[in-house]
Design an enzyme around this catalytic site. Structure first.
Site, short mmCIF file in Angstrom:
data_model
loop_
_atom_site.label_atom_id
_atom_site.label_comp_id
_atom_site.label_asym_id
_atom_site.label_seq_id
_atom_site.Cartn_x
_atom_site.Cartn_y
_atom_site.Cartn_z
N HIS A 32 -8.43 47.66 7.70
CA HIS A 32 -8.79 46.87 8.90
C HIS A 32 -9.79 47.78 10.03
O HIS A 32 -9.32 48.52 10.63
CB HIS A 32 -7.45 46.50 9.48
CG HIS A 32 -6.53 45.70 8.99
ND1 HIS A 32 -6.48 44.24 8.88
CD2 HIS A 32 -5.60 45.92 7.71
CE1 HIS A 32 -5.41 43.97 8.05
NE2 HIS A 32 -5.36 44.81 7.34
N PRO A 121 4.39 45.76 9.63
CA PRO A 121 5.05 44.60 9.86
C PRO A 121 5.05 44.26 11.34
O PRO A 121 5.78 44.94 12.04
CB PRO A 121 6.42 44.86 9.23
CG PRO A 121 6.32 45.92 8.21
CD PRO A 121 5.35 46.54 8.94
N LEU A 122 4.48 43.10 11.89
CA LEU A 122 4.12 43.24 13.16
C LEU A 122 5.50 42.95 14.06
O LEU A 122 6.41 42.20 13.55
CB LEU A 122 3.28 42.06 13.33
CG LEU A 122 1.94 42.41 13.12
CD1 LEU A 122 0.88 41.33 12.81
CD2 LEU A 122 1.19 43.37 13.78
N ASN A 191 -8.02 41.01 21.70
CA ASN A 191 -9.17 40.83 21.32
C ASN A 191 -9.53 39.25 20.78
O ASN A 191 -10.73 39.07 20.27
CB ASN A 191 -9.41 41.80 20.14
CG ASN A 191 -8.70 41.61 18.88
OD1 ASN A 191 -8.10 40.51 18.81
ND2 ASN A 191 -8.37 42.80 18.07
N HIS A 265 -11.64 41.90 10.85
CA HIS A 265 -10.13 42.07 11.10
C HIS A 265 -9.70 42.95 9.81
O HIS A 265 -9.37 44.00 9.86
CB HIS A 265 -9.40 40.70 11.18
CG HIS A 265 -7.99 40.97 11.80
ND1 HIS A 265 -7.19 41.98 10.93
CD2 HIS A 265 -7.35 40.66 12.85
CE1 HIS A 265 -5.94 41.92 11.81
NE2 HIS A 265 -5.99 41.26 12.76
N ARG A 362 37.60 45.21 11.52
CA ARG A 362 36.84 45.14 12.69
C ARG A 362 37.55 46.00 13.62
O ARG A 362 37.04 46.86 14.41
CB ARG A 362 36.39 43.98 13.14
CG ARG A 362 37.36 42.75 13.46
CD ARG A 362 36.74 41.74 14.16
NE ARG A 362 37.96 40.52 14.02
CZ ARG A 362 38.19 39.79 15.17
NH1 ARG A 362 36.96 39.63 15.96
NH2 ARG A 362 38.88 38.87 15.35
N SER A 389 33.91 40.38 19.65
CA SER A 389 34.38 40.00 18.58
C SER A 389 34.05 41.03 17.40
O SER A 389 34.78 41.42 16.25
CB SER A 389 33.36 38.93 17.81
OG SER A 389 33.64 37.75 18.50
N GLU A 416 19.54 39.72 17.60
CA GLU A 416 19.80 40.51 16.45
C GLU A 416 18.55 41.33 16.32
O GLU A 416 18.43 42.50 15.78
CB GLU A 416 20.19 39.65 15.37
CG GLU A 416 21.62 39.04 15.89
CD GLU A 416 21.16 37.84 16.32
OE1 GLU A 416 20.00 37.36 16.54
OE2 GLU A 416 22.37 37.04 16.73
N PHE A 442 24.64 37.23 10.45
CA PHE A 442 23.14 37.18 11.23
C PHE A 442 22.27 38.63 10.77
O PHE A 442 21.33 38.97 11.60
CB PHE A 442 23.57 37.03 12.82
CG PHE A 442 24.25 35.63 12.94
CD1 PHE A 442 23.62 34.47 12.28
CD2 PHE A 442 25.19 35.39 13.72
CE1 PHE A 442 24.11 33.31 12.46
CE2 PHE A 442 25.81 34.22 13.82
CZ PHE A 442 25.28 33.27 13.22
N ASP A 474 34.49 28.63 12.05
CA ASP A 474 33.18 28.51 12.56
C ASP A 474 32.15 27.98 11.33
O ASP A 474 31.21 27.37 11.49
CB ASP A 474 32.61 29.96 12.85
CG ASP A 474 32.75 30.34 14.38
OD1 ASP A 474 33.28 29.23 15.01
OD2 ASP A 474 32.54 31.50 14.72
N HIS A 478 28.10 30.15 9.55
CA HIS A 478 28.69 31.50 10.27
C HIS A 478 29.08 32.31 8.87
O HIS A 478 29.26 33.54 9.15
CB HIS A 478 29.35 31.41 11.28
CG HIS A 478 28.91 30.93 12.61
ND1 HIS A 478 28.08 29.84 12.45
CD2 HIS A 478 28.85 31.58 13.68
CE1 HIS A 478 27.36 29.68 13.91
NE2 HIS A 478 28.03 30.68 14.73
#
Lengths: 673, 673
Positions: A32, A121-122, A191, A265, A362, A389, A416, A442, A474, A478
């Site tokens: 680039h 990775p943007l 740009n 580019h 947990r 949680s 997240e 998630f 849920d 979930h």
């Protein structure tokens, strides 16, 4: 006519960055060129006048961090690293994008000195940078004392329109504004051109106003004007309240015949256009990769300034160590990344007599966090708005905020992906062992960040609770089904799903000891029996990844039940039912396939003897992970569909996760159904 | 004192929505009571006075779409559906969150009439809604004629702070602003409380200003004031240029003792607090789930209005069908979702004589798109700023934009997650078969959206190019390793990785025919040999998922080589090398494991005979997907680590993806190494 009469030394330096970059892209015939041409002035002014760095010690803890979030412009960074004297040789520049060079297509942390994080990775780099700035603010608050500033650096970011479009940048930058991270300074290389066309095809937002809405200090400048750049950096550095965004209007492919076109580019300019670009820049030399000696001398002045700054810092640190020996020792310990001796001595062993014999993993995880936190000051983290949680709160510690930089609890909001990238940034900064929680489902939202953590090998701990249909009401949105397999698929990520409270304690030990990569803990919402350490094999076997938790009685096993997490205790019950029917079953607890796979063949064959081919894996998730262990003659009791909304005991029953069904499947394998 | 003297009918209706919701949460002993209490007035004013809907026909094509993006407030939606007369009985309300009810924890499209999309994972619904509004704008431009408006509806969204924090909402809403989707109206339920605490713990952004930066029309109102609500909806409906955000300040847990506390967010209020809430609302009835008859009558007036509106529309459509029979027929065809006869007749068959015998599967995909597009007007899509790389452009079609609603090409910008959710919204709207492209690696960024597409079973086609280390110089950040396995793990997602141009054509046919779920195509960047259809089994076998592409010669196969995509042609070469050494190998092309697994056992046993246990799977990716097919006696040639930056031929050589190494691994399996 000498060039010096026409073109200032500053111009020549900027053009050296430019020509070196486009020559490398041209030689690689890949890369680039556009952004290095456009953003070179902003980079030069920053590195020459503001950035605190010492090429002789890229790991100096109090250096400023420079993050090229727009990783595709990697040649800009490699040119800077070479010209300022990092250990990136001209040969490496010439081997851009080639096998085993240290100048890969996108910057890779750990491979190239001076590369603070892996980007490409943007949206990731700018979000890592938020984590670095958080780490700096926290450590400064912990360690600095009046007259002794040993932590005092900034995080600078170069970001592109792609970074701004990605959702993760929204999440992280909203957090940065909320936390008022004034030492975070982002240059937005505006740009107006994306990879596939002008930004006007897809982007109308006013990025500056958006960041003002986040509470950032926003300046808008001409990114080709060094005075404006210098002024903007000055203002940003002096800002005491807000993170800074400098909207720097530039021209992609500057001075090339393809200027302002997307064609500049993502592809080499072509030999002709390289030539014309150099002409347009007033560049006098035909030889590719030519570096005028006077520029090198000039670049190195900035490097020498940095060297001096580190020496000054070293002296300050010595004075600090004399005035505050305990703090200095703690600083050194935290920055080393080592776990203090006895850090885990307060972790309890649970027995069936505790807590009515039941505990969700947990909750056990929360207790482990609180048992180690006092002795492990590096531990800092929180949750994406699910603290209660996920059981991530450190009791007695404040919430890290604009007002309280000492607090070790973090509330990332429902963000997240931003959390994931921020955790990596905190780890990359050094001094901290960051953790972050959300529901296992998630984890999908943050895979972009998890993958880069694994690729970089940073120590980050993900606390993924509600790890199956066991979360109940849920419902399927979930309930994780495919996430365990999908996470196990990530090279370099260690996934541990402990079977009870005691395995959870060892899962945490393994995660903390895993200093070369991220660990994901999969934990239940629902209570599980606390397995009696006098009846089953010790939970410390978690460190082997998988182990015989309960051997068949009365002879060699006929069938092996392999399970993780909440399904282990079901298998132990099934084992008893099978025994009552005269079938000998071994139960293997396999909390971590990655660790198990690294054990010696002999150990693995002991746990899963090749001659016992009747094997049933049990996990309330897609079976994909388990065929490797059960083979064509084995079976997997898993889920190949989504869950449902109902109380979890109903779901376990309806979907066949009962001791009775496990026993029946095992008997079927043996042809005894 | 009669209630009617104290409390207006409107108030009573709002309170009926509230009490029904909290009673259901209380009965389930699980759920989110807070938002239904706070957002009931906004919902009531919308449904009673603005929303165009007919409970008797939830699928009326020209209905307004109502999306509850904050899916955790599901009881708000179920209450509305019941009260307005959808086929959601009071019994179902009472069975909230129970096994096999149609009132699951979060709204599920396809399960409950009137639920336009599955929500709960935050940020998805609002982003789906952008896709719905795009579909409406496009279809309106295609089909409406002067005096004949058959497509003219709005998309309304209720969103929460969590929706606003999630990055996907940034991506989708920035696109909505860019595209000036004025018929998209979002109510932001600004209650200042997250699940774990006040938003002030994690969120300082000025959401309204942020949306103004996107080019939205923003109003800020008191969400408890019905006049302000009505006024705001009126303004939004009249806005002709911009999508609307109504920042509606509300109080979570309104009128309950837990009002304005996070404790009202995610847990039942408790019997006592339910009682007190009802008292505070002036509610006169003790019986849970009580619905005052006068409210039901009033609710049904709105429903009857909707019924009349649909009748009017039906008449208008009849007139339209008379005036424009071809357009009406096309409309009916597109809305049916059926593929027109012969839609695929222009897809070529390629032979080794074409294109110098080589073609990347991404280029083949682009040619297929362009071959079917003229006959398949429902096909519409684009790429996340990689159109030329992903080969997603439909030639001769414009770019869908604020100025050109007819264009079928879309540029989503660098916004993969937003793209994913928008594609689902377009499919949910009906009338379109949407597709979207990015690099396979960046499927990670959009898994949240892919999972929901699979859970809902919507027809969306993902074009994931650059599907291995074969992308070369961009390096490990861009090279997918674990993505194929991770995508195959998603229940309901069909992943197809074709071996050459002809398999690509059949992969596309399969994707288009798969009307009950999303399909992901994994396509190469690099050229692959065009396999000679006279030499290998026909590519139409893609429809069986896996097939014997080349049988062993001279006897039963001794070993089976199983491969996908770019590795198939390597295996065909290895087969020849093995034959030269006297070893008989069968080559199985397995473009789609999901489809193969659905074939009859007999067919699968024919392709992979149980007695041939020497099997080598070859895929330049993590092996996880393949143990199922090769078993403990087989082997997988895959990658258990990340890639590297270098020309792709170097990488294939270095990482062992060569015919020679495949042959050697096969011989090793046979003990002939």
């Amino acid at each position: 006519m000498a060039i010096d009469q026409q073109i200032s030394l500053d111009d020549l330096c900027v053009n050296t960055i430019r020509t070196l970059s486009i020559d490398a892209v041209q030689q690689a015939n890949s890369g680039h060129p556009g952004m290095p041409l456009g953003a070179a002035p902003a980079a030069y002014v920053l590195w020459q006048h503001f950035l605190k760095f010492n090429p002789k010690d890229p790991n100096w803890p109090d250096r400023d961090r420079f993050v090229l979030s727009a990783g595709h412009a990697s040649m800009l960074l490699y040119s800077l690293l070479h010209l300022y004297g990092y250990d990136v040789s001209l040969d490496e520049i010439k081997r851009f994008r080639q096998w085993e060079s240290i100048t890969p297509g996108h910057p890779e942390h750990g491979l190239t000195p001076g590369v603070e994080t892996t980007t490409g990775p943007l949206g990731q780099g700018i979000s890592n940078a938020v984590g670095m700035a958080i780490a700096e603010a926290h450590l400064a608050a912990i360690f600095n004392r009046p007259g002794h500033e040993i932590v005092n650096h900034r995080t600078f970011v170069f970001a592109s329109d792609g970074d701004m479009m990605e959702g993760v940048s929204h999440e992280a930058c909203a957090i940065a504004g909320h936390l008022r991270l004034n030492k975070l300074i982002v240059v937005y290389d505006d740009n107006k051109v994306m990879l596939s066309g002008p930004t006007s095809e897809a982007m109308s937002e006013d990025v500056g106003s958006r960041f003002e809405a986040y509470g950032w200090y926003v300046q808008r400048i001409d990114g080709n004007n060094r005075n404006e750049l210098e002024n903007a950096y000055n203002n940003a550095v002096q800002e005491r309240e807000r993170p800074s965004l400098i909207v720097s209007r530039t021209h992609i492919g500057f001075a090339s015949p393809l200027q302002d076109s997307y064609k500049a580019h993502g592809s080499p300019l072509g030999a002709d256009n390289v030539k014309k670009t150099k002409q347009n820049l007033g560049w006098q030399w035909e030889e590719p990769f030519y570096i005028p000696p006077q520029t090198l001398e000039h670049f190195h002045e900035a490097s020498k300034r940095g060297e001096q700054l580190q020496q000054d810092w070293q002296q300050r640190f010595s004075a600090y160590a004399q005035a505050y020996p305990d703090l200095a020792a703690q600083w050194t310990s935290m920055m080393s990344g080592a776990l203090p001796d006895g850090y885990d001595s307060a972790i309890p062993t649970w027995s069936p007599a505790d807590n009515k014999g039941e505990m969700s993993t947990r909750v056990a995880s929360g207790k482990v966090i609180n048992a180690v936190a006092p002795k492990l000051p590096a531990l800092m983290g929180g949750s994406a708005d699910l603290a209660t949680s996920n059981e991530t709160l450190i009791e007695g510690e404040g919430l890290f905020s604009a007002e309280d930089r000492v607090g070790r609890n973090m509330n990332f909001g429902v963000r997240e992906h931003g959390m994931g990238a921020i955790l990596s940034g905190m780890a990359l900064h050094g001094g901290l062992i960051p953790y972050g929680g959300t529901f296992l489902t998630f984890s999908d939202y943050m895979r972009g960040a998890i993958r880069l953590a694994a690729l970089m090998g940073v120590r980050v701990i993900y606390i993924f609770t509600h790890d199956s249909i066991g979360l109940g009401e849920d419902g399927p949105t979930h309930q994780p089904i495919e996430q365990l397999a999908a996470l196990r698929a990530i090279p370099g990520l260690t996934v541990i799903r402990p079977a009870d409270a005691n395995e959870t304690a060892y899962a945490w030990r393994a995660a903390l000891a895993n200093s070369n990569g991220p660990t994901a803990l999969a934990l239940t919402r629902q209570n599980l029996p606390i397995l009696d350490q006098n009846q089953v094999a010790p939970a410390s076997n978690v460190e082997r990844g998988g182990y015989i938790i309960s051997e068949a009685q009365g002879g060699d096993p006929e069938v092996i039940l392999i399970a993780t997490g909440s399904e282990v205790s079901l298998c132990l019950q099934a084992q008893q039912q099978l025994a009552a029917k005269g079938t000998r079953a071994r139960v293997v607890s396999m909390p971590c396939t990655e660790i198990f796979d690294k054990q010696p063949q002999q150990y693995r064959d002991q746990v899963l003897p090749p001659n016992i081919t009747k094997r049933l894996a049990v996990e309330a998730a897609v079976p994909m992970s388990w065929h490797k262990y059960v083979g064509l003659q084995g079976d997997v009791l898993g889920l190949t569909h989504y869950g449902a909304s109902a109380p979890y005991k109903v779901l376990y029953e309806k979907f066949g996760f009962t001791p009775e069904n496990i026993a029946a499947r095992a008997l079927a394998l043996l042809g005894r159904a």
